[in-house]
Design an enzyme around this catalytic site. Structure first.
Site, PDB file in Angstrom:
ATOM      1  N   GLU A  84       0.824  -1.217   0.000  1.00  0.00           N
ATOM      2  CA  GLU A  84       0.000   0.000   0.000  1.00  0.00           C
ATOM      3  C   GLU A  84       0.861   1.271   0.000  1.00  0.00           C
ATOM      4  OE1 GLU A  84      -3.568  -0.204   2.505  1.00  0.00           O
ATOM      5  OE2 GLU A  84      -3.096   1.838   3.165  1.00  0.00           O
ATOM      6  N   ASP A  85       1.953   1.249   0.730  1.00  0.00           N
ATOM      7  CA  ASP A  85       2.696   2.496   0.965  1.00  0.00           C
ATOM      8  C   ASP A  85       4.108   2.543   0.390  1.00  0.00           C
ATOM      9  OD1 ASP A  85       0.536   3.533   2.328  1.00  0.00           O
ATOM     10  OD2 ASP A  85       1.217   2.866   4.286  1.00  0.00           O
TER      11      ASP A  85
HETATM   12  N1  LIG Z   1      -2.582   7.476  13.675  1.00  0.00           N
HETATM   13  C1  LIG Z   1      -1.540   7.718  12.875  1.00  0.00           C
HETATM   14  N2  LIG Z   1      -1.556   7.171  11.626  1.00  0.00           N
HETATM   15  C2  LIG Z   1      -0.487   7.413  10.835  1.00  0.00           C
HETATM   16  C3  LIG Z   1       0.604   8.172  11.291  1.00  0.00           C
HETATM   17  N3  LIG Z   1       1.525   8.216  10.299  1.00  0.00           N
HETATM   18  C4  LIG Z   1       1.047   7.488   9.286  1.00  0.00           C
HETATM   19  N4  LIG Z   1      -0.177   6.999   9.583  1.00  0.00           N
HETATM   20  C5  LIG Z   1      -1.001   6.146   8.692  1.00  0.00           C
HETATM   21  O1  LIG Z   1      -2.003   6.972   8.116  1.00  0.00           O
HETATM   22  C6  LIG Z   1      -3.204   6.208   7.949  1.00  0.00           C
HETATM   23  C7  LIG Z   1      -4.319   6.976   8.594  1.00  0.00           C
HETATM   24  O2  LIG Z   1      -4.383   8.229   8.008  1.00  0.00           O
HETATM   25  P1  LIG Z   1      -5.500   8.588   6.946  1.00  0.00           P
HETATM   26  O3  LIG Z   1      -5.255   9.992   6.488  1.00  0.00           O
HETATM   27  O4  LIG Z   1      -6.842   8.270   7.535  1.00  0.00           O
HETATM   28  O5  LIG Z   1      -5.284   7.552   5.765  1.00  0.00           O
HETATM   29  P2  LIG Z   1      -4.443   7.618   4.403  1.00  0.00           P
HETATM   30  O6  LIG Z   1      -3.032   8.004   4.762  1.00  0.00           O
HETATM   31  O7  LIG Z   1      -4.552   6.195   3.908  1.00  0.00           O
HETATM   32  O8  LIG Z   1      -5.131   8.592   3.501  1.00  0.00           O
HETATM   33  C8  LIG Z   1      -2.993   4.857   8.595  1.00  0.00           C
HETATM   34  O9  LIG Z   1      -2.822   3.945   7.519  1.00  0.00           O
HETATM   35  P3  LIG Z   1      -3.026   2.371   7.695  1.00  0.00           P
HETATM   36  O10 LIG Z   1      -2.108   1.866   8.738  1.00  0.00           O
HETATM   37  O11 LIG Z   1      -2.950   1.823   6.320  1.00  0.00           O
HETATM   38  O12 LIG Z   1      -4.453   2.158   8.297  1.00  0.00           O
HETATM   39  P4  LIG Z   1      -5.902   2.635   7.905  1.00  0.00           P
HETATM   40  O13 LIG Z   1      -6.143   3.853   8.717  1.00  0.00           O
HETATM   41  O14 LIG Z   1      -5.947   2.892   6.426  1.00  0.00           O
HETATM   42  O15 LIG Z   1      -6.714   1.492   8.296  1.00  0.00           O
HETATM   43  C9  LIG Z   1      -1.727   5.063   9.428  1.00  0.00           C
HETATM   44  O16 LIG Z   1      -0.902   3.926   9.563  1.00  0.00           O
HETATM   45  C10 LIG Z   1       0.579   8.740  12.607  1.00  0.00           C
HETATM   46  O17 LIG Z   1       1.479   9.427  13.046  1.00  0.00           O
HETATM   47  N5  LIG Z   1      -0.509   8.462  13.360  1.00  0.00           N
END
Ligand SMILES: Nc1nc2c(ncn2[C@@H]2O[C@H](COP(=O)(O)OP(=O)(O)O)[C@@H](OP(=O)(O)OP(=O)(O)O)[C@H]2O)c(=O)[nH]1
Ligand SMILES: [Mn+2]
Length: 197
Positions: free
Chosen positions: A74-75
């Protein structure tokens, strides 16, 4: 070889696989940081998701490997083929079940997580619960830079809808999530708010 020798050798093989997986993910995420103000290395997240699983009694190696790899496709530029070739089809399938299609609009991706989660495998549900648990706790500690109160609370409302679709497989993860949904608070510009209004 004695039976004890065989056991040691199996354990050593699993440890080597685990380290290989962490090494792979660390290299793939090496240029990324979390969105918090401290600029935490991104790899802290997949390792923490795997730890949420072992803390909740999940020791299945394939599930732990998938947790460590769950954000690589994904990233980063990692492909599913690469994961399957290196770690096998089972690991790849779980990673695929936890991977959003980043070519879609964010709202659509969020809608699809709610829709798909009830139908994914038990192992993928475990990774999903551990992932949301990690992110929700992260926000309580230090919300991503620029997130408003509304954005944080919307994330919690959405996360609950997703994790509600993965109930019935791990009591410990569910209890920790439910505690956050009921009692979690976060601080923004010195003010404390309930996570789940
Ligand atoms: N809470 C938090 N999240 C962070 C941080 N840095 C990066 N992220 C990541 O960003 C995602 C949540 O942010 P959003 O703005 O809602 O999502 P997006 O990046 O996919 O657009 C999560 O992705 P994901 O793990 O793929 O999970 P999901 O939220 O898509 O399920 C999370 O892992 C941080 O400092 N705090
Ligand atoms: Mn994640």
């Amino acid at each position: 070889m004695s039976s004890q020798g065989t056991q040691i050798s199996n354990a050593s093989f699993d440890i080597a696989k685990l380290i290989d997986t962490i090494d792979f993910a660390a290299k793939k995420h090496s240029f990324q940081k979390r969105k918090d103000s401290a600029g935490t290395p991104y790899i802290n997240h997949p390792i923490g998701v795997a730890k949420n699983l072992t803390d909740a009694g999940v020791y299945d190696l394939v599930t732990i490997q998938a947790a460590i790899l769950h954000d690589t496709v994904e990233d980063t530029k990692t492909t599913f083929e690469e994961i399957e070739q290196k770690f096998g089809r089972e690991v790849k399938n779980i990673v695929a079940e936890c991977t959003d299609d980043k070519s879609l609009e964010k709202e659509e991706r969020q809608r699809l997580q709610i829709e798909h989660t009830p139908h994914i495998s038990k192992q993928a549900k475990e990774v999903k619960l551990a992932d949301k648990l990690y992110n929700l706790r992260d926000i309580m500690k230090d919300a991503p830079i620029g997130w408003s109160k509304k954005r944080v609370q919307e994330y919690y409302i959405w996360a609950k809808k997703v994790t509600d679709g993965a109930r019935g497989i791990n009591q410990k993860l569910e209890e920790q999530l439910d505690d956050i949904y009921a009692n979690g608070v976060f601080v923004l510009q010195g003010e404390e708010y309930k996570c789940h209004p």
